[in-house]
Motif scaffolding. Sequence first.
Motif, PDB file in Angstrom:
ATOM      1  N   ARG A 151      43.661  24.182  24.304  1.00  0.00           N
ATOM      2  CA  ARG A 151      44.068  25.515  24.767  1.00  0.00           C
ATOM      3  C   ARG A 151      44.225  26.449  23.577  1.00  0.00           C
ATOM      4  N   ARG A 152      43.992  27.719  23.846  1.00  0.00           N
ATOM      5  CA  ARG A 152      44.212  28.745  22.822  1.00  0.00           C
ATOM      6  C   ARG A 152      45.592  29.342  23.010  1.00  0.00           C
ATOM      7  N   ILE A 153      46.337  29.439  21.942  1.00  0.00           N
ATOM      8  CA  ILE A 153      47.597  30.175  21.968  1.00  0.00           C
ATOM      9  C   ILE A 153      47.376  31.408  21.093  1.00  0.00           C
ATOM     10  N   GLY A 154      47.474  32.590  21.665  1.00  0.00           N
ATOM     11  CA  GLY A 154      47.160  33.808  20.910  1.00  0.00           C
ATOM     12  C   GLY A 154      45.677  33.871  20.620  1.00  0.00           C
ATOM     13  N   ASN A 155      45.345  34.243  19.376  1.00  0.00           N
ATOM     14  CA  ASN A 155      43.935  34.350  18.974  1.00  0.00           C
ATOM     15  C   ASN A 155      43.651  33.421  17.801  1.00  0.00           C
ATOM     16  N   PRO A 156      43.488  32.147  18.065  1.00  0.00           N
ATOM     17  CA  PRO A 156      43.292  31.203  16.960  1.00  0.00           C
ATOM     18  C   PRO A 156      41.892  31.312  16.367  1.00  0.00           C
ATOM     19  N   GLY A 157      41.798  31.001  15.082  1.00  0.00           N
ATOM     20  CA  GLY A 157      40.512  30.977  14.394  1.00  0.00           C
ATOM     21  C   GLY A 157      40.251  29.598  13.828  1.00  0.00           C
ATOM     22  N   PRO A 158      39.206  29.478  13.026  1.00  0.00           N
ATOM     23  CA  PRO A 158      38.833  28.153  12.492  1.00  0.00           C
ATOM     24  C   PRO A 158      39.845  27.578  11.503  1.00  0.00           C
ATOM     25  N   GLU A 159      40.715  28.431  10.948  1.00  0.00           N
ATOM     26  CA  GLU A 159      41.720  27.910  10.013  1.00  0.00           C
ATOM     27  C   GLU A 159      43.094  27.759  10.675  1.00  0.00           C
ATOM     28  N   SER A 160      43.183  28.077  11.950  1.00  0.00           N
ATOM     29  CA  SER A 160      44.499  28.040  12.613  1.00  0.00           C
ATOM     30  C   SER A 160      44.978  26.603  12.777  1.00  0.00           C
ATOM     31  N   PRO A 161      46.298  26.411  12.753  1.00  0.00           N
ATOM     32  CA  PRO A 161      46.826  25.058  12.933  1.00  0.00           C
ATOM     33  C   PRO A 161      46.523  24.510  14.319  1.00  0.00           C
ATOM     34  N   VAL A 162      46.506  23.184  14.398  1.00  0.00           N
ATOM     35  CA  VAL A 162      46.280  22.512  15.686  1.00  0.00           C
ATOM     36  C   VAL A 162      47.521  21.682  16.015  1.00  0.00           C
ATOM     37  N   LEU A 163      48.173  22.039  17.105  1.00  0.00           N
ATOM     38  CA  LEU A 163      49.300  21.240  17.583  1.00  0.00           C
ATOM     39  C   LEU A 163      48.804  20.303  18.666  1.00  0.00           C
ATOM     40  N   VAL A 164      49.343  19.098  18.677  1.00  0.00           N
ATOM     41  CA  VAL A 164      49.018  18.155  19.749  1.00  0.00           C
ATOM     42  C   VAL A 164      50.262  17.970  20.599  1.00  0.00           C
ATOM     43  N   SER A 165      50.048  17.903  21.904  1.00  0.00           N
ATOM     44  CA  SER A 165      51.175  17.704  22.814  1.00  0.00           C
ATOM     45  C   SER A 165      50.775  16.706  23.891  1.00  0.00           C
ATOM     46  N   GLY A 166      51.761  16.088  24.526  1.00  0.00           N
ATOM     47  CA  GLY A 166      51.492  15.321  25.734  1.00  0.00           C
ATOM     48  C   GLY A 166      51.322  16.281  26.899  1.00  0.00           C
ATOM     49  N   ASN A 167      51.091  15.753  28.095  1.00  0.00           N
ATOM     50  CA  ASN A 167      50.828  16.662  29.226  1.00  0.00           C
ATOM     51  C   ASN A 167      51.940  16.669  30.271  1.00  0.00           C
ATOM     52  N   PHE A 168      53.152  16.233  29.901  1.00  0.00           N
ATOM     53  CA  PHE A 168      54.280  16.348  30.828  1.00  0.00           C
ATOM     54  C   PHE A 168      54.539  17.832  31.079  1.00  0.00           C
ATOM     55  N   SER A 169      54.521  18.220  32.349  1.00  0.00           N
ATOM     56  CA  SER A 169      54.497  19.651  32.674  1.00  0.00           C
ATOM     57  C   SER A 169      55.703  20.403  32.133  1.00  0.00           C
ATOM     58  N   LEU A 170      56.888  19.820  32.246  1.00  0.00           N
ATOM     59  CA  LEU A 170      58.091  20.550  31.847  1.00  0.00           C
ATOM     60  C   LEU A 170      58.084  20.865  30.355  1.00  0.00           C
ATOM     61  N   THR A 171      57.835  19.842  29.519  1.00  0.00           N
ATOM     62  CA  THR A 171      57.893  20.095  28.076  1.00  0.00           C
ATOM     63  C   THR A 171      56.680  20.896  27.605  1.00  0.00           C
ATOM     64  N   LEU A 172      55.556  20.723  28.287  1.00  0.00           N
ATOM     65  CA  LEU A 172      54.377  21.505  27.886  1.00  0.00           C
ATOM     66  C   LEU A 172      54.621  22.995  28.134  1.00  0.00           C
ATOM     67  N   LYS A 173      55.227  23.318  29.265  1.00  0.00           N
ATOM     68  CA  LYS A 173      55.512  24.736  29.545  1.00  0.00           C
ATOM     69  C   LYS A 173      56.526  25.288  28.549  1.00  0.00           C
ATOM     70  N   ARG A 174      57.525  24.470  28.219  1.00  0.00           N
ATOM     71  CA  ARG A 174      58.515  24.928  27.230  1.00  0.00           C
ATOM     72  C   ARG A 174      57.858  25.133  25.869  1.00  0.00           C
ATOM     73  N   LEU A 175      56.966  24.216  25.523  1.00  0.00           N
ATOM     74  CA  LEU A 175      56.269  24.331  24.240  1.00  0.00           C
ATOM     75  C   LEU A 175      55.476  25.633  24.193  1.00  0.00           C
ATOM     76  N   ILE A 176      54.735  25.918  25.253  1.00  0.00           N
ATOM     77  CA  ILE A 176      53.907  27.133  25.271  1.00  0.00           C
ATOM     78  C   ILE A 176      54.796  28.375  25.178  1.00  0.00           C
ATOM     79  N   ARG A 177      55.950  28.332  25.857  1.00  0.00           N
ATOM     80  CA  ARG A 177      56.875  29.482  25.773  1.00  0.00           C
ATOM     81  C   ARG A 177      57.383  29.674  24.347  1.00  0.00           C
ATOM     82  N   SER A 178      57.614  28.558  23.650  1.00  0.00           N
ATOM     83  CA  SER A 178      58.165  28.673  22.293  1.00  0.00           C
ATOM     84  C   SER A 178      57.119  29.150  21.291  1.00  0.00           C
TER      85      SER A 178
END
Length: 354
Positions: A25-52
């Motif tokens: 998924r893209r958060i904002g406008n990522p480019g080729p040098e942007s960091p890559v975060l990995v997350s699990g797919n548990f809906s509650l924490t994933l939504k919180r992560l995206i909000r943060s």
Amino acid sequence: MNKLWGFIVAYFLRWFPHGLEPGLRRIGNPGPESPVLVSGNFSLTLKRLIRSLVGQDLWLLVANSRGINVWCAAVGGMFTHHNVIAAIKTSGLADQVRHREVILPQLCAAGMDVKAIREEAGFQVRFGPVRAEDLPAYLAQGKKKTDAMSRFRFDLRHRLDMLLSNNTMFYLIVAIPLAIFWPHRLLAFTLLFWAAAFYLYLLFPYLPGKTGWSRSLYSALAVVLAIPAADFFRAGQPFLHYGWMIAVVLVFSTVGFDAAGILAAMPSDAEAFLHRLGIKRLGSLLQEKTLGRVALDREKCRGDMICYSICPVGVFGELDPDKKITLPWQNACFACGACVKQCPHDALSLQPRP
Ligand code: SF4
């Protein structure tokens, strides 16, 4: 309707997995040098992560943790480097970024073989902070973690968060038959159940007792003894409400079944109990894991302090004069196995408690 069910499962019935679609998924406008975060797919924490992450420009690689939070999934062997490698390879991540680094949640370290991710997927691994809300600060300070970012806080917010999600299922198991067959008992049971749950979850760190079960039991005994005392002074008979005394013990035992594992940096009584019964899993939150606590082989330790930054409860201290790690809070270890997995020198192991 699906959204409502997802909300109910994620917030109130956390014993049941609820996952969102894995992928990049893209958060904002990522480019080729942007960091890559990995997350699990548990809906509650994933939504919180995206909000943060609002205001950040980065890639978010959602790997399949079977709809379970990464901590439980990793410790239970359901979220491992295989899931991360599969996510990297199937998402086309390598075509989107020029660098070769992914940032994994610290709490999944127990399941991750970072060497395998490097060799099979071509990406180096960093473990980020424990809490999603620390990610912006972590990224802003050059991917450096403070000690506070590495520690899980069993604070009031966490305990309130777990209060409903862990107890609603137990409440419903009793409340539904009561509502059908003995509706006149429902209100009393509801009040007793949630009063016990609030009491234990809010006051758990301050209750007497060395284990979660003893804290629950002492609390139940205090209430149980008050009932015959009140009956005796009021009516001269101590056991007028013996049914309530039994109900109090049962409710506190249920609510406190895994209080230690959920509410504090303490070994889980529930997992030890299940282990003795030979039960490997109960729902998505309770699973058998190695019991015991961490032990150090001083000969193998090279003092690189990976364990210090990976342990979520702060078992490790500074290096001693021989440049070996110290374990001043060894008893706080709850045997998640993260440090054992991540020590590159095999200097740590889980051993039975003395
Ligand atoms: S010391 Fe214990 S709690 Fe800390 S990371 Fe190691 S196994 Fe987990």
